[in-house]
Scaffold this motif. Structure first.
Motif, short mmCIF file in Angstrom:
data_model
loop_
_atom_site.label_atom_id
_atom_site.label_comp_id
_atom_site.label_asym_id
_atom_site.label_seq_id
_atom_site.Cartn_x
_atom_site.Cartn_y
_atom_site.Cartn_z
N HIS A 1 0.73 -1.44 0.11
CA HIS A 1 -0.09 0.01 0.15
C HIS A 1 0.90 1.13 -0.01
N ILE B 1 -8.26 2.51 1.24
CA ILE B 1 -8.01 1.10 1.52
C ILE B 1 -9.31 0.38 2.06
N SER B 2 -9.72 1.22 3.11
CA SER B 2 -11.00 0.54 3.84
C SER B 2 -12.27 0.96 3.36
N LEU B 3 -12.48 2.39 2.77
CA LEU B 3 -13.82 2.68 2.66
C LEU B 3 -14.44 2.61 1.07
N PHE C 1 -5.02 0.54 8.58
CA PHE C 1 -6.11 0.26 7.60
C PHE C 1 -5.50 -0.98 6.84
N LYS C 2 -6.23 -1.86 6.86
CA LYS C 2 -6.00 -3.10 6.06
C LYS C 2 -6.94 -3.83 5.16
N LYS C 3 -6.50 -4.34 4.05
CA LYS C 3 -7.57 -5.30 3.38
C LYS C 3 -7.81 -6.44 3.62
N LYS C 4 -8.90 -7.15 3.74
CA LYS C 4 -9.30 -8.40 4.54
C LYS C 4 -8.59 -9.70 3.70
#
Lengths: 253, 302
Positions: free
Chosen positions: A98, A159-161, A246-249
């Motif tokens: 990222h 990243i999260s929204l 913030f991380k992607k699952k």
């Protein structure tokens, strides 16, 4: 760094950034042709010293809006297109990945700012203030701070929204930052809970207008407020640390 | 190892940035705000020349609200405190038995005035003039509170806002007031005293053509006296600190009708300027016991 270079190349291939930059240059140029004798308080507002800070704000608004549009989709698109898996297999951590994409967004935003600055160059030439041109590169460095903030902010929240929410927040950050003095004044007029909320938000979003004014001050030979610029850089520094939050699952690391 | 080096470098950058940020910050009252109050205080010799007996700016603490704190400047000292009003306002307000002057910080003041493009000299002069305006209220209420109460008796009137709204809704009153303003402005701009007097005779006749109810009389008299005289002080100080062009642009071109109390600030100010012409040193006896119309009529009869 490879990821950042790849993002930069991809962004620079887009035609819309050149179109919007040209519109920005055109808007700035329109102001340079004014022959009006309009005065407020006995002072001409068509004078170079009065107009230049406004032109810097125009450049910030255009390049800031373009920055939000460009940075918003970079990280989500990587996941949508499945490119992320090619990176995971090479053992790159998520913040590193990222971070590379964010750096690519940052370089692209600074490139956009550079294109928008062409409008300022033309404005200065039209006004015949050739000596100002020598100061422009230093002003550009100062202008990079508000643009970097918008770029990092938009990248991190993307990243999260979901795209729409991230875009709205990016635009909101730009509006609040550019109209910071106005919102700050409104918060001081108001009282109670709403005022407290507005004040808190304004503490998070740096005064982008003041930052861009410092850039104009550099060109005009006025003293620059170092505290204001350092505040902007510190805000960018803190924001980048959200890469670790913030991380992607779907990602492994 | 690589990760550890990254964490250390990152922390060092953060600490360096934080130290630089703290080192370059300014703490306490903003230098511009302090300079603005000091500019106002330096107008005291000019205020003395106006002649309002006992009106000393230095008698009243000036509280500047910056959004977080209130800085009180008094007796060459600055103290910070929790904001008493906690909002951007220009007013004179009683604090622990004495009146203080409350003004916004200069940046917000400039925004409120929509004046960032007016240029620094305009804002500097206007800020100092506004402090004088509010300090004049502090002087009025400190020494003539009872007279103001007796003359205007606002406490006995209906809600002043309601009274003003009713006046503003009355087209006949609006037309009458606009004509009055026009006559007052002509009188102020007359080339000599005899022309001023001639125009004021028309004004006198004009005042007979309208009769307001008791509440409207109280409310308009209150605003013209209290705010008009403070506006006069403000305009005079502004003129002293700036120039005639800016003065005319801001104070004389704003003559007209507005749907609020602001129009009485202007009409009261114009009446004070006319007193300057007809009754030099009228300020010496000014004690808020008579309304501006009465003062002007008395001056005209002399």
């Amino acid at each position: 760094m490879n990821i950042a270079a790849y993002v930069l190349k991809a962004k620079l291939r887009r035609k819309d950034i050149y179109i919007v930059s040209a519109i920005c240059a055109l808007v700035v140029l329109l102001f340079s042709s004014g022959n009006s004798s309009l005065t407020i308080g006995g002072k001409s507002i068509t004078s170079y010293a009065s107009l230049l800070p406004i032109m810097f704000t125009v450049v910030l608004v255009f390049s800031g809006a373009l920055t939000v549009a460009l940075c918003l989709s970079t990280i989500p698109n990587e996941y949508k297109q499945g490119t992320s898996h090619l990176v995971w297999v090479r053992g790159v951590s998520q913040p590193q990945y990222h971070g590379g994409l964010l750096l690519g967004n940052l370089f692209s935003s600074i490139a956009i700012l550079g294109f928008s600055y062409l409008g300022l160059v033309l404005f200065i030439l039209a006004k015949g203030e050739f000596a100002s041109l020598a100061q422009l590169p230093f002003a550009f460095l100062v202008s990079c701070v508000p643009i970097a903030f918008i770029s990092i902010f938009t990248s991190v929240i993307s990243i999260s929204l979901p795209g729409m929410v991230g875009g709205l927040l990016g635009v909101l950050a730009l509006v609040l930052g550019v109209a910071h003095p106005l919102f700050s004044m409104l918060a001081n007029v108001l009282s109670g809970f709403v005022a407290q909320v507005v004040r808190t938000v304004l503490k998070i979003i740096p005064n982008l207008y003041a930052l861009q004014t410092q850039a104009a001050n550099v060109v005009l030979g006025k003293p620059m407020d170092a505290h204001c610029v350092l505040g902007g850089i510190f805000a960018c520094y803190l924001l980048t640390h959200l890469l670790f939050v913030f991380k992607k699952k779907e990602a492994q690391a | 190892m690589k990760r550890k080096a990254f964490v250390v470098a990152d922390a060092m950058i953060g600490v360096l940035l934080l130290i630089s940020l703290l080192a370059t910050g300014s703490y306490g009252i903003d230098a511009d705000d302090r300079a603005g109050v000091e500019t106002a205080l330096r107008t005291q010799p000019y205020l003395d020349s106006l002649g309002f007996d006992g009106f000393q700016l230095a008698d009243y603490p000036v509280a500047v609200f910056d959004g977080n704190k209130e800085y009180v400047l008094f007796d060459e000292k600055v103290e910070s405190r929790t904001p008493i009003l906690g909002t951007l306002t220009g007013t004179a307000y009683e604090v622990e038995g004495h009146y203080e002057v409350f003004v916004p910080n200069k940046k917000d003041f400039s925004m409120l005035l929509a004046a960032p493009n007016h240029g620094e000299p305009f804002i500097d002069a206007m800020y100092a003039a506004t402090i004088c305006h509010e300090a004049f209220h502090a002087w009025q209420f400190t020494y003539f509170g009872a007279q103001i109460e007796q003359m205007a008796n606002l406490a006995g009137a209906e809600n002043p806002t309601q009274v003003l709204a009713e006046l503003d809704a009355d087209a006949r009153y609006r037309s009458w007031f606009e004509q009055e303003q026009e006559l007052l402005l002509q009188a102020v701009q007359a080339k000599d005293t005899s022309e001023t007097q001639a125009i004021l005779q028309q004004w006198l006749a004009h005042t007979e053509t309208l009769s307001l109810n008791a509440d409207a009389q109280k409310v308009t008299a209150y605003y013209e006296l209290v705010e008009g005289s403070a506006q006069y002080v403000e305009a005079k100080v502004f003129m002293e600190l700036s120039d005639e062009t800016m003065y005319n642009e801001y104070y004389m071109q704003s003559v007209g009708y507005s749907n609020d109390a602001a129009k009485y600030y202007t009409s009261g100010m114009l009446k004070c300027l006319l007193l300057d012409e007809l009754l030099p040193a009228w300020q010496t006896d000014f004690d808020c016991s008579l309304g501006m119309n009465q003062l002007l009529k008395t001056a005209l009869e002399r």
